[in-house]
Design an enzyme around this catalytic site. Structure first.
Site, PDB file in Angstrom:
ATOM      1  N   ASP A 124       0.815  -1.212   0.000  1.00  0.00           N
ATOM      2  CA  ASP A 124       0.000   0.000   0.000  1.00  0.00           C
ATOM      3  C   ASP A 124       0.852   1.267   0.000  1.00  0.00           C
ATOM      4  O   ASP A 124       0.640   2.161  -0.818  1.00  0.00           O
ATOM      5  CB  ASP A 124      -0.953   0.021   1.203  1.00  0.00           C
ATOM      6  CG  ASP A 124      -2.181  -0.866   0.962  1.00  0.00           C
ATOM      7  OD1 ASP A 124      -2.453  -1.203  -0.206  1.00  0.00           O
ATOM      8  OD2 ASP A 124      -2.854  -1.207   1.949  1.00  0.00           O
TER       9      ASP A 124
ATOM     10  N   ARG B  74       1.994   5.713  16.690  1.00  0.00           N
ATOM     11  CA  ARG B  74       1.422   6.615  15.684  1.00  0.00           C
ATOM     12  C   ARG B  74       1.668   8.099  15.961  1.00  0.00           C
ATOM     13  O   ARG B  74       2.058   8.831  15.045  1.00  0.00           O
ATOM     14  CB  ARG B  74      -0.074   6.324  15.496  1.00  0.00           C
ATOM     15  CG  ARG B  74      -0.368   4.889  15.064  1.00  0.00           C
ATOM     16  CD  ARG B  74       0.443   4.501  13.844  1.00  0.00           C
ATOM     17  NE  ARG B  74       0.163   3.156  13.376  1.00  0.00           N
ATOM     18  CZ  ARG B  74       1.099   2.244  13.113  1.00  0.00           C
ATOM     19  NH1 ARG B  74       2.380   2.540  13.314  1.00  0.00           N
ATOM     20  NH2 ARG B  74       0.782   1.056  12.664  1.00  0.00           N
TER      21      ARG B  74
ATOM     22  N   ASP C  84      -5.682   3.572  12.841  1.00  0.00           N
ATOM     23  CA  ASP C  84      -4.441   4.302  12.583  1.00  0.00           C
ATOM     24  C   ASP C  84      -4.661   5.589  11.789  1.00  0.00           C
ATOM     25  O   ASP C  84      -3.999   6.594  12.029  1.00  0.00           O
ATOM     26  CB  ASP C  84      -3.423   3.394  11.880  1.00  0.00           C
ATOM     27  CG  ASP C  84      -2.830   2.382  12.854  1.00  0.00           C
ATOM     28  OD1 ASP C  84      -2.796   2.680  14.063  1.00  0.00           O
ATOM     29  OD2 ASP C  84      -2.399   1.305  12.412  1.00  0.00           O
TER      30      ASP C  84
ATOM     31  N   SER D 125      -2.213  -9.515   8.543  1.00  0.00           N
ATOM     32  CA  SER D 125      -1.747  -8.135   8.563  1.00  0.00           C
ATOM     33  C   SER D 125      -1.025  -7.950   9.892  1.00  0.00           C
ATOM     34  O   SER D 125      -1.600  -8.175  10.959  1.00  0.00           O
ATOM     35  CB  SER D 125      -2.947  -7.196   8.452  1.00  0.00           C
ATOM     36  OG  SER D 125      -2.564  -5.914   8.873  1.00  0.00           O
TER      37      SER D 125
END
Ligand code: ARG
Length: 400
Positions: free
Chosen positions: A16, A97, A126, A177
């Site tokens: 991605d 994050r 996220d 993932s």
């Protein structure tokens, strides 16, 4: 005119984020994409990641080692707050994050970019953490989110990337993932989407299976100063080594696995597997040391603060007036949380078996059932009478 001229893109090397590079340039008219990969102790070789960004069309590829700040400025305050989302998840991904957002904002200033970008989709937490953190740090900075808008399936994304020389994942890519850093690993998707399916052993990397663990217990002594871990088994360690070494010690005894259904901020329940060996034990040990050094009212009041604090980290509100104010409270409570906690690790369990502190409020003269007892038993009689008085009055009234 494109959506921006020069963009700093948060980059992991995955499909991605790699496809984001040509997409930003060719679909959204961005002139220049600078990628930024943060080294947070995820254990990946970052040189190939740096090179892959350039091969995918980035004009510059930054790799920033932010591991020390990650542990000291994000993980340690979370430990002091005993932060566990929904009572279980030590927020290993969530804590990274706001730090990555800060690196993006700083890089945008340094390289004169007029926007930043990330590759999060629209279904997760996220995206919220990035967007809100960036807004808190620079409300005027534009955030571009190609993966939230492009509407391509996984196959289409890979095909799009191939048109621009981005290789498809070599092996049939793993169904999972995975997000990982020094604090832990988060594993979702694939067969784990069925909440009844037990996670296969192959998803774990930081923790052994119980069947593989040593047949003898191991003790580890964790030293804290003002609520911050500073030593293992009497040896002073820097923040990063301490977490790294503790991960190894604890993971070897199969401690730190979590399998939970959690409530995402975007309303979806998701099944997550975590392994967070050091964080799990540190929060447990820290809470125990607090029980020795804090008064009853502070300990009990702090529980509510911890719950709010954890939810704020999860929900992307690290940089917010309330989180900072709560941190002021937490820091004040930590002034005397200094001492050592002894933890016994064995076959998937970590049990605190001893604690000591020069600031201990535990008073043996008061607690003992032996002859040394100093507690005034007569005083108890009057106290209990007064304490129970409202209940006595209520009961009498009922019976009239
Ligand atoms: N659910 C966790 C969180 O929101 C972890 C998500 C990490 N991503 C993953 N691919 N497992 O903090």
């Amino acid at each position: 005119m494109g959506r921006a001229n020069k963009v700093v893109l948060a980059y992991s090397g995955g499909v991605d984020t790699s496809v984001c590079i040509p997409y930003l340039k060719h679909e959204w008219g961005v002139q220049e994409v600078i990628t930024l990969a943060a080294d947070l102790g995820q254990g990946d070789e970052l040189e190939p990641v740096r090179q892959k960004a350039l091969d995918s069309g980035a004009s510059q590829s930054l790799v920033i080692n932010a591991i020390e700040s990650f542990v000291k400025d994000y993980a340690f305050p979370a430990i002091q707050a005993n932060a566990l989302y929904e009572n279980r998840y030590p927020l290993s991904t969530a804590l990274a994050r706001p730090l990555i957002a800060k690196l993006l904002v700083d890089a945008a200033v340094e390289y004169g970019a007029d926007a930043v970008a990330h590759g999060c989709t629209g279904k997760g937490n996220d995206q919220v953490r990035f967007d809100v953190s960036i807004a808190a740090l620079d409300p005027n900075l534009k955030v571009l989110t190609p993966a939230r808008e492009w509407g391509m399936s996984r196959e289409e994304t890979i095909a799009y990337g191939e048109r621009f020389g981005i290789p498809a994942p070599v092996k049939k890519s793993s169904p999972y993932s995975i997000d990982s850093n020094l604090l832990g690993r988060a594993i979702e998707a694939g067969p784990l989407e069925d909440p009844w399916t037990e996670p296969p052993e192959e998803v774990f990397a930081m923790t052994k299976a119980i069947a593989e663990t040593p047949n003898e217990p191991e003790y580890v002594e964790i030293g804290f100063e003002r609520g911050v871990p500073v030593s293992l088994n009497g040896q002073a360690l820097d923040a990063v080594s301490l977490i790294g070494q503790l991960n190894t010690i604890v993971g070897n005894h199969a401690v730190g696995r979590i399998d939970m259904i959690e409530n995402r901020l975007v309303g979806i329940k998701s099944r997550e597997i975590y392994e967070t060996p050091a964080m799990t034990v540190l929060i447990d040990a820290h809470r125990d040391l607090e029980s020795l050094t804090l008064t009853a009212d502070v300990t009990q009041y702090k529980r509510g603060i911890e719950e709010t604090y954890s939810r704020m980290i999860y929900n992307g509100l690290w940089y917010s007036p309330l989180r900072e104010a709560l941190d002021g409270f937490v820091q004040k409570t930590q002034e005397r949380v200094t001492g050592t906690v002894r933890v016994k690790l064995f076959k998937g369990s970590a049990i605190v078996v001893g604690r000591k502190s020069t600031n201990s409020l535990y008073t043996e003269d008061l607690a003992t059932y032996g002859a040394a007892d100093q507690f005034d038993h007569k005083a108890a009689e009057g106290f209990v009478y007064v304490w129970g008085l409202p209940t006595r009055v209520w009961s009498e009234k009922l019976r009239q």
